[in-house]
Scaffold this motif. Sequence first.
Motif, PDB file in Angstrom:
ATOM      1  N   ASN A  11       0.853  -1.173   0.000  1.00  0.00           N
ATOM      2  CA  ASN A  11       0.000   0.000   0.000  1.00  0.00           C
ATOM      3  C   ASN A  11       0.900   1.237   0.000  1.00  0.00           C
ATOM      4  O   ASN A  11       1.701   1.427   0.917  1.00  0.00           O
ATOM      5  CB  ASN A  11      -0.928   0.016   1.211  1.00  0.00           C
ATOM      6  N   VAL A  12       0.803   2.046  -1.045  1.00  0.00           N
ATOM      7  CA  VAL A  12       1.685   3.216  -1.172  1.00  0.00           C
ATOM      8  C   VAL A  12       0.986   4.487  -0.718  1.00  0.00           C
ATOM      9  O   VAL A  12       1.490   5.589  -0.932  1.00  0.00           O
ATOM     10  CB  VAL A  12       2.203   3.369  -2.613  1.00  0.00           C
ATOM     11  N   GLY A  13      -0.170   4.347  -0.078  1.00  0.00           N
ATOM     12  CA  GLY A  13      -0.876   5.492   0.485  1.00  0.00           C
ATOM     13  C   GLY A  13      -1.726   6.221  -0.536  1.00  0.00           C
ATOM     14  O   GLY A  13      -2.055   5.706  -1.599  1.00  0.00           O
ATOM     15  N   SER A  14      -2.084   7.450  -0.202  1.00  0.00           N
ATOM     16  CA  SER A  14      -2.927   8.256  -1.074  1.00  0.00           C
ATOM     17  C   SER A  14      -2.166   8.600  -2.351  1.00  0.00           C
ATOM     18  O   SER A  14      -1.031   9.079  -2.304  1.00  0.00           O
ATOM     19  CB  SER A  14      -3.346   9.537  -0.352  1.00  0.00           C
ATOM     20  N   PHE A  15      -2.803   8.354  -3.495  1.00  0.00           N
ATOM     21  CA  PHE A  15      -2.151   8.528  -4.795  1.00  0.00           C
ATOM     22  C   PHE A  15      -3.014   9.427  -5.653  1.00  0.00           C
ATOM     23  O   PHE A  15      -4.180   9.128  -5.930  1.00  0.00           O
ATOM     24  CB  PHE A  15      -1.958   7.167  -5.460  1.00  0.00           C
ATOM     25  N   ALA A  16      -2.452  10.567  -6.086  1.00  0.00           N
ATOM     26  CA  ALA A  16      -3.165  11.505  -6.947  1.00  0.00           C
ATOM     27  C   ALA A  16      -2.844  11.200  -8.405  1.00  0.00           C
ATOM     28  O   ALA A  16      -1.675  11.209  -8.804  1.00  0.00           O
ATOM     29  CB  ALA A  16      -2.772  12.940  -6.604  1.00  0.00           C
ATOM     30  N   PHE A  17      -3.862  10.941  -9.189  1.00  0.00           N
ATOM     31  CA  PHE A  17      -3.680  10.624 -10.605  1.00  0.00           C
ATOM     32  C   PHE A  17      -3.487  11.899 -11.423  1.00  0.00           C
ATOM     33  O   PHE A  17      -4.016  12.960 -11.086  1.00  0.00           O
ATOM     34  CB  PHE A  17      -4.879   9.832 -11.131  1.00  0.00           C
ATOM     35  N   GLU A  18      -2.732  11.781 -12.500  1.00  0.00           N
ATOM     36  CA  GLU A  18      -2.380  12.949 -13.306  1.00  0.00           C
ATOM     37  C   GLU A  18      -3.594  13.649 -13.904  1.00  0.00           C
ATOM     38  O   GLU A  18      -3.608  14.865 -14.047  1.00  0.00           O
ATOM     39  CB  GLU A  18      -1.424  12.543 -14.439  1.00  0.00           C
ATOM     40  N   ARG A  19      -4.603  12.886 -14.290  1.00  0.00           N
ATOM     41  CA  ARG A  19      -5.782  13.473 -14.933  1.00  0.00           C
ATOM     42  C   ARG A  19      -6.913  13.749 -13.935  1.00  0.00           C
ATOM     43  O   ARG A  19      -8.046  13.981 -14.340  1.00  0.00           O
ATOM     44  CB  ARG A  19      -6.278  12.567 -16.057  1.00  0.00           C
ATOM     45  N   GLY A  20      -6.607  13.695 -12.640  1.00  0.00           N
ATOM     46  CA  GLY A  20      -7.601  13.982 -11.624  1.00  0.00           C
ATOM     47  C   GLY A  20      -8.040  12.736 -10.888  1.00  0.00           C
ATOM     48  O   GLY A  20      -8.045  11.634 -11.437  1.00  0.00           O
ATOM     49  N   GLY A  21      -8.408  12.915  -9.645  1.00  0.00           N
ATOM     50  CA  GLY A  21      -8.830  11.804  -8.811  1.00  0.00           C
ATOM     51  C   GLY A  21      -7.716  11.345  -7.891  1.00  0.00           C
ATOM     52  O   GLY A  21      -6.524  11.454  -8.235  1.00  0.00           O
ATOM     53  N   GLU A  22      -8.095  10.848  -6.747  1.00  0.00           N
ATOM     54  CA  GLU A  22      -7.130  10.401  -5.751  1.00  0.00           C
ATOM     55  C   GLU A  22      -7.731   9.242  -4.974  1.00  0.00           C
ATOM     56  O   GLU A  22      -8.930   9.252  -4.663  1.00  0.00           O
ATOM     57  CB  GLU A  22      -6.771  11.558  -4.818  1.00  0.00           C
ATOM     58  N   LEU A  23      -6.924   8.244  -4.684  1.00  0.00           N
ATOM     59  CA  LEU A  23      -7.402   7.118  -3.889  1.00  0.00           C
ATOM     60  C   LEU A  23      -6.230   6.433  -3.193  1.00  0.00           C
ATOM     61  O   LEU A  23      -5.065   6.702  -3.486  1.00  0.00           O
ATOM     62  CB  LEU A  23      -8.182   6.121  -4.758  1.00  0.00           C
ATOM     63  N   ASP A  24      -6.560   5.566  -2.272  1.00  0.00           N
ATOM     64  CA  ASP A  24      -5.567   4.763  -1.556  1.00  0.00           C
ATOM     65  C   ASP A  24      -5.138   3.627  -2.481  1.00  0.00           C
ATOM     66  O   ASP A  24      -5.962   2.804  -2.878  1.00  0.00           O
ATOM     67  CB  ASP A  24      -6.203   4.210  -0.272  1.00  0.00           C
ATOM     68  N   LEU A  25      -3.847   3.591  -2.836  1.00  0.00           N
ATOM     69  CA  LEU A  25      -3.395   2.700  -3.903  1.00  0.00           C
ATOM     70  C   LEU A  25      -2.611   1.513  -3.376  1.00  0.00           C
ATOM     71  O   LEU A  25      -1.621   1.671  -2.652  1.00  0.00           O
ATOM     72  CB  LEU A  25      -2.523   3.475  -4.895  1.00  0.00           C
ATOM     73  N   ASP A  26      -3.063   0.329  -3.767  1.00  0.00           N
ATOM     74  CA  ASP A  26      -2.295  -0.902  -3.556  1.00  0.00           C
ATOM     75  C   ASP A  26      -1.553  -1.222  -4.847  1.00  0.00           C
ATOM     76  O   ASP A  26      -2.127  -1.132  -5.939  1.00  0.00           O
ATOM     77  CB  ASP A  26      -3.217  -2.069  -3.213  1.00  0.00           C
TER      78      ASP A  26
END
Length: 395
Positions: A11-26
């Motif tokens: 789990n790398v924590g909260s991840f902001a995507f380049e085109r928008g949106g953010e989630l907790d990423l595994d």
Amino acid sequence: MSHGRREDVANVGSFAFERGGELDLDVAYAEYGDPADPTVLVCHALTGSQYVAGPAPEGVSGQAAGWWDALVGPGKPIDTRAYHVVCANVPGSCYGTTGPASEGPDGEPYGPDFPSVTVGDWTRSQARLCDELGVDTLYAVVGGSVGGMNVIDWAKRYPERVERIAAIATSPRLDAQCLGLNTAARRAITSDPNYGDGDYYGGPEPDEGLAVARRIGHVMYLSKASMTDRFDRRVAERRPDDLDDPSARGFPYRDVASYLDYNAERFTERFDANSYLYLLRALDEYDLAADYNSDAAALADYEGDALVLSFTGDWHFPPEGGDTIADAFESGPGAAVHRVIESDYGHDAFLVEPDRVGPPVRTLLERGASAVTTEADRQTTPDYPRVCTGLLPDA
């Protein structure tokens, strides 16, 4: 230390995507060899997985399992006795890294609410994984097809963290013909009545649309010469009972149709339609020169070695694209070489002809890009098994 495969999810924590949106990423990954050795990151192709070598768990089949088994392992070109090898599944896929089919905070699959994904997101997620693993500098990053785009994006985005790259059967961007074919593939999926708005989980899945999309992809991965050699106009031995095509009455069911139908059906058993849409879009939208004035400017800060491999029969990622990448690297401070390999197979030569790929990759890792010269390198390495002789690999 065992040199076998170890699997995990970080789990790398909260991840902001380049085109928008953010989630907790595994991020699901596999690693081989001793973590104390120099790390080689391997980037998988469009529908590949982290299982670059060895068998895969149930549900991961075809060329998603052990897709570069001939290149990664003890004594092989990417030698797990000398290197710590890591391969991570990319965001948006369906092999353990968070994607559209993954469970969201509400307990339901993300589906169409999953953020748009870019190749840059893949690179940044891999960098976060490396941070979790305590890997600051990568000895090498190696990959083919869109995985090759992932490789050159590493040189662009994190030039200080990479010493060597091998970008294989890839391009700085897709041409209009490939963009058009990928558009048709997406339309096949989204036009399937079972697709709806992409929230099909728990009900009938858009398998027919996904199967058509994959047939288009399979044709893109072979050259005209190899299709003629493998199929020509030969008639299949058995006609399917469920062939629902009134125009076919009295006409033969050909080998090429049988081949595409079989592989498309197998593909729908292992891959998610939304993931295919997301990853295909990431492939289409990648442009090495994005946010820069040129490809050369994008790679100007990279000081390491670069090996670019192309195949003459590859019209999906033709050698001209390899020339463009190599020219961009050559304009910078590092050493770069572009080898064009004679092969009629097509794009998937990078998977099914390891005897062509392995020697230059081994040379890059052991002696650097400037030592990769001619086909004579093939004579210094053992014979390779030819892989995937019966089934078309999934690029």
